[in-house]
Design an enzyme around this catalytic site. Structure first.
Site, PDB file in Angstrom:
ATOM      1  N   ASP A  51      -9.510  11.384  -5.838  1.00  0.00           N
ATOM      2  CA  ASP A  51      -9.047  12.815  -5.224  1.00  0.00           C
ATOM      3  C   ASP A  51      -8.511  13.764  -6.293  1.00  0.00           C
ATOM      4  O   ASP A  51      -7.313  13.918  -5.838  1.00  0.00           O
ATOM      5  CB  ASP A  51      -8.097  13.199  -3.994  1.00  0.00           C
ATOM      6  CG  ASP A  51      -9.180  12.416  -2.138  1.00  0.00           C
ATOM      7  OD1 ASP A  51     -10.021  12.384  -2.859  1.00  0.00           O
ATOM      8  OD2 ASP A  51      -8.518  12.071  -1.294  1.00  0.00           O
ATOM      9  N   GLU A 228     -14.925  15.213   4.673  1.00  0.00           N
ATOM     10  CA  GLU A 228     -14.442  15.829   4.058  1.00  0.00           C
ATOM     11  C   GLU A 228     -13.694  16.010   2.745  1.00  0.00           C
ATOM     12  O   GLU A 228     -14.802  16.335   1.973  1.00  0.00           O
ATOM     13  CB  GLU A 228     -13.164  14.466   4.809  1.00  0.00           C
ATOM     14  CG  GLU A 228     -13.606  12.959   3.028  1.00  0.00           C
ATOM     15  CD  GLU A 228     -12.991  11.991   3.840  1.00  0.00           C
ATOM     16  OE1 GLU A 228     -11.734  11.790   4.631  1.00  0.00           O
ATOM     17  OE2 GLU A 228     -13.574  10.507   3.286  1.00  0.00           O
TER      18      GLU A 228
END
Ligand SMILES: *[C@@H]1O[C@H](CO)[C@@H](O)[C@H](O)[C@H]1NC(C)=O
Ligand SMILES: *[C@@H]1O[C@H](CO)[C@@H](O)[C@H](O)[C@H]1NC(C)=O
Ligand SMILES: CC(=O)N[C@H]1CO[C@H](CO)[C@@H](O)[C@@H]1O
Length: 373
Positions: A51, A228
């Site tokens: 991420d 997400e």
């Protein structure tokens, strides 16, 4: 085979006259890693990061990552080398939830001369989450933690829709390019991706008791929404809503899903920052849509996601960056590598390319010559 044949065959196998499986039949493993060449190999960012979040600032790149107090790294180029310069937080987040020493998935933006880092406090499989924010004059600090902006399951306003059915993880940020109005995006695994307007100081939701929230992406009829890590960028004339869909993590312990169920990068677009967003087939993202923009490829790149987009601001190409697992390095979450691709917009749909296109460079050069020749 007739029953008699079977008995004869079994006897021959037993006597060693024939082999149960012809020795030259190659072992065929279940299809896990896509060999497709439809997506380009990434440019390698020379760092292991899950991420990633990148902020271009003063001609350099700052990389923010999940981890103890949110580590900050810096490089002159996306190709690295990355140098650790500190952390966003000096201590655990002031948000009183589990795992507050180790926030996830930061998103950092520059707004009106200040820098804001939105971070997640949560743990795997829990909806007891919050998005907090810290701010500073520059990415080098000094940072101030302001605590929660949105909370789900427990915390201020968590009894108000959409916090009742969403999961406050994975923040993203966008401003309306006409009005300048700021918005926070977050989610999911519960209810999909949501968007709420922010107050002008970016530290809270506008009208917190009555958030003017929108559900921008979700899979109807599904309690579990494996969508997400959203991100939104504007590339005239569209806003693009990106997200990661599928299984992201813990492959060595939980095993591999069938091909196509792992993380991939999806996108939809809208002329309105508040949606509705549709994919290339015209399916609304609120109805399960989302065109795959980047996926596992070449038998080398696996489960890309956790993305962001750097705007070229019309003078150079936009860049899509993300993490991916390199099938010859390893599959632990900590093995995820930074990768990036240049975006070419074909009929208004972003397509990743490995190389910078000649076209914009050529146009800039031609414009320069035309002006100064
Ligand atoms: C594009 O413009 C924004 C806002 O002015 C700025 O923050 C950003 O650094 C610019 N990006 C690039 C790649 O120059
Ligand atoms: C994957 O790792 C191998 C071995 O380190 C390297 O040669 C290759 O370039 C990498 N590929 C990508 C896409 O990262
Ligand atoms: C990512 C992380 O730090 N997870 C921790 C969250 O808290 C639980 C329980 O306190 C730990 O078991 C996890 O390791």
């Amino acid at each position: 085979m007739a029953r008699m044949d079977l008995i004869v065959w079994a006897l021959l196998v037993w006597l060693g006259v024939v082999h149960a499986i012809p020795a030259d039949t190659p072992f065929k493993p279940p299809a896990i890693f896509s060999e497709t060449t439809s997506y380009p190999l990434p440019n390698q960012g020379d760092i292991a990061v899950h991420d990633p979040n990148i902020l271009p600032y003063n001609g350099e790149y700052y990389l923010f990552r999940g981890g103890v107090h949110i580590p900050i790294l810096k490089a002159a180029s996306l190709d690295g080398p990355w140098r650790r310069i500190g952390t966003v937080l000096d201590e655990a987040s002031i948000i009183q939830k589990e795992n507050r020493t180790r926030p996830w998935a930061p998103t950092t933006v520059e707004y009106n001369g200040r820098v804001y880092c939105y971070y997640t406090v949560s743990k795997h499989g829990s909806r007891n989450s919050a998005i907090g924010v810290a701010s500073a004059d520059s990415p080098e600090g000094a940072w101030t933690d302001h605590g929660a902006v949105v909370s789900t399951e427990e915390g201020p306003q968590s009894q108000i829709w959409p916090y009742t059915k969403s999961n406050a993880i994975d923040a993203a940020f966008i401003t309306d390019h006409q009005t300048g109005k700021p918005y926070l995006l977050y989610g999911s695994f519960w209810g999909g991706i949501f968007q709420v307007p922010l107050a002008e100081d970016l530290l809270s939701v506008e009208d917190p008791e009555h958030p003017h929230a929108k559900n921008l992406a979700h899979q109807p009829g599904k309690l579990i929404n494996p969508e997400e890590g959203s991100f939104m960028n504007y590339h005239e004339p569209y806003y693009y809503l990106w997200f990661s869909q599928g299984k992201c993590c813990r492959f060595p312990t939980k095993g591999f899903p069938v091909m196509g169920q792992e993380y991939s990068i999806r996108v939809g677009r809208s002329t309105n920052v508040r949606g509705p967003f549709v994919d290339k087939e015209g399916v609304e993202l609120q109805k399960g849509g989302g065109t795959i923009a980047y996926d596992s490829n070449h038998g080398q790149v696996y489960a890309p996601g956790g993305l962001g987009v750097l705007s070229g601001n019309g003078s150079s190409q936009d860049i899509l960056y993300y993490h991916y697992l390199n099938t010859s390095i390893g599959f632990k979450d900590a093995d995820a590598q930074l990768g990036y691709s240049y975006l070419d917009y074909v009929d208004g749909w972003p397509e990743p390319r490995q190389k910078l296109m000649i076209m914009p460079v050529f146009l800039v050069a031609a414009g320069y010559l035309w002006l100064y020749w």
